[in-house]
Design a protein around this motif. Structure first.
Motif, PDB file in Angstrom:
ATOM      1  N   GLU A 191      88.355  26.804  49.694  1.00  0.00           N
ATOM      2  CA  GLU A 191      89.507  27.497  50.377  1.00  0.00           C
ATOM      3  C   GLU A 191      89.685  27.279  51.812  1.00  0.00           C
ATOM      4  O   GLU A 191      89.147  27.062  52.257  1.00  0.00           O
ATOM      5  CB  GLU A 191      89.154  28.956  50.055  1.00  0.00           C
ATOM      6  CG  GLU A 191      90.129  29.799  50.478  1.00  0.00           C
ATOM      7  CD  GLU A 191      89.839  31.475  50.317  1.00  0.00           C
ATOM      8  OE1 GLU A 191      90.773  32.291  50.401  1.00  0.00           O
ATOM      9  OE2 GLU A 191      88.927  31.788  49.927  1.00  0.00           O
ATOM     10  N   GLU A 192      90.926  26.585  51.896  1.00  0.00           N
ATOM     11  CA  GLU A 192      91.676  26.464  53.037  1.00  0.00           C
ATOM     12  C   GLU A 192      92.682  27.515  53.562  1.00  0.00           C
ATOM     13  O   GLU A 192      93.167  28.374  52.809  1.00  0.00           O
ATOM     14  CB  GLU A 192      92.399  24.944  52.893  1.00  0.00           C
ATOM     15  CG  GLU A 192      91.472  24.029  52.848  1.00  0.00           C
ATOM     16  CD  GLU A 192      91.847  22.635  52.847  1.00  0.00           C
ATOM     17  OE1 GLU A 192      93.021  22.349  53.070  1.00  0.00           O
ATOM     18  OE2 GLU A 192      91.246  21.754  52.454  1.00  0.00           O
ATOM     19  N   SER A 193      93.267  27.482  54.558  1.00  0.00           N
ATOM     20  CA  SER A 193      94.101  28.354  55.404  1.00  0.00           C
ATOM     21  C   SER A 193      95.389  28.576  54.247  1.00  0.00           C
ATOM     22  O   SER A 193      95.868  29.723  54.162  1.00  0.00           O
ATOM     23  CB  SER A 193      94.540  28.357  56.775  1.00  0.00           C
ATOM     24  OG  SER A 193      95.181  27.139  56.719  1.00  0.00           O
TER      25      SER A 193
END
Length: 122
Positions: A85-87
């Protein structure tokens, strides 16, 4: 994260249904690819419009919609093995196992973009 995974599985499911229908249509007794290519393409465009972002893809797959056996997309034979999960996105790494040959599998990556209120596009 739950919404992202539900969206990914929905995409797999729609693509699987398309592949199964198209494979059947492409058989000679059903007219073959020549008679059914435009219908297959229009159905695929609908799925792409529902699930994919507008962008050029390295493996642009719409040029000649094709379907064979086993289906490439199969929610039963594909499982998530890693999630990053990234921004602004969620990246799913998956493993597809051949439904008949135990020794054959493939790994895929699916990137889902986040949007306000959920998952925007894949």
């Amino acid at each position: 994260m739950k919404k992202a995974k539900e969206t990914l599985v929905s995409f797999w499911d729609e693509m699987h249904k398309w592949e199964v229908r198209t494979h059947e249509r492409y058989k000679p007794e059903n007219g073959g690819p020549e008679a059914n290519r435009e219908v297959a393409k229009s159905e695929l465009i609908k799925i792409y419009d529902d699930f994919l972002t507008e962008k050029e893809r390295k493996t642009g797959r719409l040029a000649g919609p094709d379907a064979g056996y086993p289906p490439e997309y199969d929610p039963i034979n594909e499982s998530v093995i890693d999630i990053v999960e990234e921004s602004n996105k969620v990246i799913f790494e998956t493993k597809w196992k051949h439904p008949v040959s135990d020794f054959f599998d493939e790994r895929h990556k699916f990137t889902l973009k986040k949007s306000i209120g959920g998952v925007e596009a894949r």
